[in-house]
Design a protein around this motif. Structure first.
Motif, PDB file in Angstrom:
ATOM      1  N   ASN A 110       0.815  -1.217   0.000  1.00  0.00           N
ATOM      2  CA  ASN A 110       0.000   0.000   0.000  1.00  0.00           C
ATOM      3  C   ASN A 110       0.846   1.263   0.000  1.00  0.00           C
ATOM      4  N   THR A 111       1.933   1.282   0.770  1.00  0.00           N
ATOM      5  CA  THR A 111       2.777   2.486   0.770  1.00  0.00           C
ATOM      6  C   THR A 111       3.541   2.612  -0.552  1.00  0.00           C
ATOM      7  N   CYS A 112       3.808   1.508  -1.203  1.00  0.00           N
ATOM      8  CA  CYS A 112       4.392   1.578  -2.557  1.00  0.00           C
ATOM      9  C   CYS A 112       3.399   2.222  -3.523  1.00  0.00           C
ATOM     10  N   LYS A 113       2.119   1.898  -3.375  1.00  0.00           N
ATOM     11  CA  LYS A 113       1.089   2.520  -4.218  1.00  0.00           C
ATOM     12  C   LYS A 113       1.054   4.033  -4.002  1.00  0.00           C
ATOM     13  N   LEU A 114       1.205   4.468  -2.760  1.00  0.00           N
ATOM     14  CA  LEU A 114       1.198   5.908  -2.475  1.00  0.00           C
ATOM     15  C   LEU A 114       2.423   6.588  -3.083  1.00  0.00           C
ATOM     16  N   ARG A 115       3.593   5.986  -2.903  1.00  0.00           N
ATOM     17  CA  ARG A 115       4.811   6.547  -3.493  1.00  0.00           C
ATOM     18  C   ARG A 115       4.685   6.611  -5.020  1.00  0.00           C
ATOM     19  N   ASP A 116       4.186   5.548  -5.613  1.00  0.00           N
ATOM     20  CA  ASP A 116       4.037   5.520  -7.073  1.00  0.00           C
ATOM     21  C   ASP A 116       3.033   6.571  -7.543  1.00  0.00           C
ATOM     22  N   ALA A 117       1.972   6.792  -6.774  1.00  0.00           N
ATOM     23  CA  ALA A 117       0.974   7.809  -7.137  1.00  0.00           C
ATOM     24  C   ALA A 117       1.578   9.205  -7.071  1.00  0.00           C
ATOM     25  N   VAL A 118       2.389   9.475  -6.046  1.00  0.00           N
ATOM     26  CA  VAL A 118       3.075  10.772  -5.951  1.00  0.00           C
ATOM     27  C   VAL A 118       3.959  10.974  -7.180  1.00  0.00           C
ATOM     28  N   GLU A 119       4.719   9.945  -7.529  1.00  0.00           N
ATOM     29  CA  GLU A 119       5.601  10.041  -8.700  1.00  0.00           C
ATOM     30  C   GLU A 119       4.794  10.230  -9.981  1.00  0.00           C
ATOM     31  N   GLU A 120       3.714   9.490 -10.119  1.00  0.00           N
ATOM     32  CA  GLU A 120       2.867   9.627 -11.309  1.00  0.00           C
ATOM     33  C   GLU A 120       2.346  11.057 -11.444  1.00  0.00           C
ATOM     34  N   GLY A 121       1.888  11.630 -10.342  1.00  0.00           N
ATOM     35  CA  GLY A 121       1.420  13.014 -10.377  1.00  0.00           C
ATOM     36  C   GLY A 121       2.530  13.976 -10.746  1.00  0.00           C
ATOM     37  N   ALA A 122       3.709  13.766 -10.181  1.00  0.00           N
ATOM     38  CA  ALA A 122       4.842  14.659 -10.468  1.00  0.00           C
ATOM     39  C   ALA A 122       5.294  14.559 -11.918  1.00  0.00           C
ATOM     40  N   ARG A 123       5.062  13.410 -12.538  1.00  0.00           N
ATOM     41  CA  ARG A 123       5.473  13.197 -13.936  1.00  0.00           C
ATOM     42  C   ARG A 123       4.301  13.390 -14.909  1.00  0.00           C
ATOM     43  N   HIS A 124       3.270  14.072 -14.477  1.00  0.00           N
ATOM     44  CA  HIS A 124       2.103  14.306 -15.340  1.00  0.00           C
ATOM     45  C   HIS A 124       2.577  14.864 -16.682  1.00  0.00           C
ATOM     46  N   PRO A 125       1.992  14.417 -17.800  1.00  0.00           N
ATOM     47  CA  PRO A 125       2.467  14.841 -19.120  1.00  0.00           C
ATOM     48  C   PRO A 125       2.383  16.351 -19.371  1.00  0.00           C
ATOM     49  N   ASP A 126       1.516  17.053 -18.667  1.00  0.00           N
ATOM     50  CA  ASP A 126       1.433  18.503 -18.856  1.00  0.00           C
ATOM     51  C   ASP A 126       2.560  19.258 -18.153  1.00  0.00           C
ATOM     52  N   ILE A 127       3.292  18.584 -17.305  1.00  0.00           N
ATOM     53  CA  ILE A 127       4.426  19.196 -16.605  1.00  0.00           C
ATOM     54  C   ILE A 127       5.663  18.924 -17.452  1.00  0.00           C
ATOM     55  N   GLU A 128       6.179  19.976 -18.056  1.00  0.00           N
ATOM     56  CA  GLU A 128       7.180  19.804 -19.104  1.00  0.00           C
ATOM     57  C   GLU A 128       8.620  20.017 -18.684  1.00  0.00           C
ATOM     58  N   ASN A 129       8.871  20.788 -17.641  1.00  0.00           N
ATOM     59  CA  ASN A 129      10.243  21.187 -17.361  1.00  0.00           C
ATOM     60  C   ASN A 129      10.653  20.860 -15.921  1.00  0.00           C
ATOM     61  N   VAL A 130      10.261  19.670 -15.466  1.00  0.00           N
ATOM     62  CA  VAL A 130      10.621  19.230 -14.119  1.00  0.00           C
ATOM     63  C   VAL A 130      11.228  17.830 -14.201  1.00  0.00           C
ATOM     64  N   GLU A 131      12.423  17.710 -13.678  1.00  0.00           N
ATOM     65  CA  GLU A 131      13.081  16.415 -13.551  1.00  0.00           C
ATOM     66  C   GLU A 131      12.732  15.855 -12.174  1.00  0.00           C
ATOM     67  N   VAL A 132      12.313  14.608 -12.137  1.00  0.00           N
ATOM     68  CA  VAL A 132      11.876  13.983 -10.885  1.00  0.00           C
ATOM     69  C   VAL A 132      12.839  12.854 -10.531  1.00  0.00           C
ATOM     70  N   ARG A 133      13.272  12.856  -9.282  1.00  0.00           N
ATOM     71  CA  ARG A 133      14.115  11.786  -8.752  1.00  0.00           C
ATOM     72  C   ARG A 133      13.379  11.202  -7.548  1.00  0.00           C
ATOM     73  N   VAL A 134      13.176   9.880  -7.540  1.00  0.00           N
ATOM     74  CA  VAL A 134      12.473   9.197  -6.453  1.00  0.00           C
ATOM     75  C   VAL A 134      13.450   8.242  -5.781  1.00  0.00           C
ATOM     76  N   LEU A 135      13.607   8.435  -4.466  1.00  0.00           N
ATOM     77  CA  LEU A 135      14.540   7.603  -3.713  1.00  0.00           C
ATOM     78  C   LEU A 135      13.923   7.160  -2.394  1.00  0.00           C
ATOM     79  N   ALA A 136      14.331   5.984  -1.952  1.00  0.00           N
ATOM     80  CA  ALA A 136      14.016   5.551  -0.594  1.00  0.00           C
ATOM     81  C   ALA A 136      14.898   6.358   0.354  1.00  0.00           C
ATOM     82  N   PRO A 137      14.442   6.592   1.581  1.00  0.00           N
ATOM     83  CA  PRO A 137      15.235   7.404   2.508  1.00  0.00           C
ATOM     84  C   PRO A 137      16.653   6.885   2.739  1.00  0.00           C
ATOM     85  N   LEU A 138      16.834   5.560   2.772  1.00  0.00           N
ATOM     86  CA  LEU A 138      18.168   5.018   3.005  1.00  0.00           C
ATOM     87  C   LEU A 138      19.076   5.174   1.790  1.00  0.00           C
ATOM     88  N   ASP A 139      18.500   5.471   0.632  1.00  0.00           N
ATOM     89  CA  ASP A 139      19.279   5.685  -0.590  1.00  0.00           C
ATOM     90  C   ASP A 139      19.522   7.157  -0.877  1.00  0.00           C
TER      91      ASP A 139
END
Length: 156
Positions: free
Chosen positions: A17-46
């Motif tokens: 379930n928490t993976c689903k939440l993280r993936d949803a946050v990333e999906e929103g951040a990578r929305h196709p209408d957002i053109e000039n944002v680079e997204v990096r997703v990391l676990a806290p230990l990484d």
């Protein structure tokens, strides 16, 4: 179009379930209408100070563990605090909490540390409380999209 703005997502996701939440946050951040944002997703230990220094905004995600943030997110803060203290003042951020209870202790802890870092909270934190609900994913998607779109529009 200039250099892309950079959004760092640091999310503790120890369960499906928490993976689903993280993936949803990333999906929103990578929305196709957002053109000039680079997204990096990391676990806290990484993630570490170099990642924080890289970004223009940060979105944190954690579980509520015994009324506190996850140990992994606390470890991230412990390793990043002093190297970033004088270099990231004003860093725009927000966060979400997957809380089995009320999330207030976790929220208070994150706000205390980020206040010490002098980061700037730009969105109300999202508290996903109680039994898991699929709407949490929609709320996380919206949180990621709003933060990334604000970066893209030059509001942050």
């Amino acid at each position: 179009m200039g250099d892309p703005r950079k959004l760092l997502i640091v999310a503790h996701a120890p369960s499906p379930n928490t993976c689903k939440l993280r993936d949803a946050v990333e999906e929103g951040a990578r929305h196709p209408d957002i053109e000039n944002v680079e997204v990096r997703v990391l676990a806290p230990l990484d993630a570490g100070p170099g990642d924080v220094l890289w970004c223009d905004a940060i979105l944190l995600g954690t579980t509520e563990n015994l009324g506190y943030m996850s140990g992994a997110l606390k470890d991230f803060f412990d390793r990043s605090y002093y190297p970033c203290l004088d270099k990231t003042q004003g860093l725009p951020f927000s966060f979400y909490i997957r809380a089995g209870h009320d999330g207030t202790g976790t929220r208070r802890a994150i706000e205390s540390i980020t206040t010490g870092l002098r980061w700037r909270q730009v969105q109300e934190p999202l508290l996903c409380r109680g039994e898991y609900q699929n709407e949490f994913e929609d709320q996380c998607r919206e949180l990621g999209m709003t933060l990334a779109a604000s970066l893209d529009a030059g509001l942050l």
